[in-house]
Scaffold this active site. Sequence first.
Site, PDB file in Angstrom:
ATOM      1  N   TRP A 108       0.915  -1.377   0.259  1.00 56.44           N
ATOM      2  CA  TRP A 108       0.057   0.339   0.245  1.00 56.44           C
ATOM      3  C   TRP A 108       1.335   1.801  -0.072  1.00 56.44           C
ATOM      4  CZ3 TRP A 108      -4.673   1.388  -0.736  1.00 56.44           C
ATOM      5  CH2 TRP A 108      -5.306   0.376  -1.724  1.00 56.44           C
ATOM      6  N   ASP A 179      -1.636   6.021   6.327  1.00 58.64           N
ATOM      7  CA  ASP A 179      -2.633   5.187   6.042  1.00 58.64           C
ATOM      8  C   ASP A 179      -3.442   4.493   6.928  1.00 58.64           C
ATOM      9  OD1 ASP A 179      -4.464   4.404   5.110  1.00 58.64           O
ATOM     10  OD2 ASP A 179      -3.377   3.484   3.160  1.00 58.64           O
ATOM     11  N   LYS A 203     -12.806  -2.021   6.466  1.00 58.27           N
ATOM     12  CA  LYS A 203     -12.187  -3.030   7.170  1.00 58.27           C
ATOM     13  C   LYS A 203     -12.819  -2.515   8.685  1.00 58.27           C
ATOM     14  CE  LYS A 203      -8.977  -2.786   4.165  1.00 58.27           C
ATOM     15  NZ  LYS A 203      -9.114  -3.775   3.051  1.00 58.27           N
TER      16      LYS A 203
END
Lengths: 365, 365
Positions: A108, A179, A203
């Site tokens: 990511w 993040d 999530k």
Amino acid sequence: MTTIYNFSAGPAVLPKEVLRQAASEMLDWQGSGMSVMEMSHRGPEFISIYRTAERDLRELLGVPDNYRILFMQGGGLSQNAVIPLNLVGRVQSNGQPATIDFVRTGSWSGKSIKEAARYANVNVAASAEANGYTAVPPQSAWQLTPGAAYLHLCTNETIDGVEIDFVPEVPGDVPIVADMSSHILSRAVDVSKYGLIFGGAQKNIGPAGVTVVIVRDDLIGHALPICPSAFDFKNVAENESMYNTPPTYGIYIAGLVFRWLKEQGGIAAMERKNIEKARLLYAALDADDFYQNRVAPAYRSRMNVPFYLRDESKNEAFLAGAKARGLLQLKGHKSVGGMRASIYNAMPIEGVQALVDYLNEFAER
Amino acid sequence: MTTIYNFSAGPAVLPKEVLRQAASEMLDWQGSGMSVMEMSHRGPEFISIYRTAERDLRELLGVPDNYRILFMQGGGLSQNAVIPLNLVGRVQSNGQPATIDFVRTGSWSGKSIKEAARYANVNVAASAEANGYTAVPPQSAWQLTPGAAYLHLCTNETIDGVEIDFVPEVPGDVPIVADMSSHILSRAVDVSKYGLIFGGAQKNIGPAGVTVVIVRDDLIGHALPICPSAFDFKNVAENESMYNTPPTYGIYIAGLVFRWLKEQGGIAAMERKNIEKARLLYAALDADDFYQNRVAPAYRSRMNVPFYLRDESKNEAFLAGAKARGLLQLKGHKSVGGMRASIYNAMPIEGVQALVDYLNEFAER
């Protein structure tokens, strides 16, 4: 009937209590005669849903008054563009392109680097590529840029299972952008140490299609002219996330999740459970040579646990056996293979125990 | 109990059958043991939901094979940026900024012009500003640009209640881009006449947070380097809308709406009902001098019917009386005041009849 435990990395398991309430008021929210999906975002009913969600999230994370909470569309990947579009202008007054620092700890943060390069110079201050993304590079080795627009960290790498559990020291007033998509609300966090925290909802927050952005006031109002107006933090902040139509139903579900978290005892209580769940699962993986998690123990994610069978020819049998027991979505990300168990807030310890039991039995067979 | 009729302009009324089904399978979609909200977007369950939705929409609108259907995040306002970011590069090979033609017919086309000006020259080929957005300027007066990147039309202005019911003649191969957000699926449309059709879901498709884009193959693949990768049509098209995590639950609800539309007899049957609903409501407004709709009859929207009480001091009493009868969300947009009744596909004729009865009674009082 088999109890189902869903280990998906996202969209992911939600609390049953939340789903039950959503089902029960699907056609009529609190006597309004309307589904939440059917409400004008500017009407009093939805405004009250929105404000309650915002207030509960603020309380759960202890968000200081000088931070705005934005509920945006677009997801984490689009934030990788939206954030530089909003933040690089602050340090760009001399006409030189700004620099953004990154620490590359997995897939990511890699994506973030690629996206930001459209709008600024990117400096990879440190990379874990050499160790195969199994440890966070030591802070002493980070080559940070004085006057950078910001330092971007992915504090939990969903694919690689690497978690950063510290707040780095950054010289000057360079803000940290984190993040936290896959571990937000799973552990205590000192929001005041960050310039911006963001997370895709799918999530630990709610359904896909909502992205939470928590941003310090002074970082708002610097959007580049090429930033779409719907993604200009200033427009979003000044209009309580209703500059354009927000993803209303997703915000409603997120609000139910926030209330559920408060009922569970808040973040401190969730963190204790998450520590226990992770301990249980990693212990089982380490105990048996049949399995392998490659991440250094200090950086193992409490939320996303990738692992491999040493004999990968048994992968399909492992997944089929798991499914037969109601242990779903354990297949690893296509880019790294193997298995992955995501054990977010809504995964009860009984689910982790059921997985551990299965791990042990499958290895013995 | 009073039957509720919800005239919101969006998010808006959904078919009761759709909401009932969503409620009934909220905790367990078709025996999977998961809510649709909890499914990985890359798993077989969600892929099947996605493909069915895409196929049904293609069938309903008769979308030709050389068009892709994309389910995106961001909403209509962000598409006003995303579309130029994707389309102007096609005609920009000489390094000169491209020109986009607009016909300004109300509030939404106005917003589109403002947004596109970030990325291209904009030419307002015609504007209805002088007539107060009560009629579409005659085609003979449109000043189109040869070689324009595209011609943008908002074919139904949600706020102003103006609908374009024809496909204009455009010289050369300039594609027409149509913002059909508030009337998509309400009437037959020849998709092949357009380069791109888009619509935010929250009127006739489903919940807010999903945007449908129908785009001709040759217009894909020209994104500017500054276009965020999550909004590059090429990435979205090549990955079945799963380049990033799509708004899965919203797509599922949209799919249920598409199936409902098919069960109702498809677009032709819906259009007949919509003609009848609009006829009934406009006739009531025109019959009594107490009310006024200012749009020229030829351009009156079948979906969004703004109207004014000639004596505006009675506005509050009108709205209170409507609410008491279960006629909800009739207040006009804040920018134009007055009232607005949105009578989308999911509004039954009984709802329009109930409103007409109330209009007559309130005027008599």
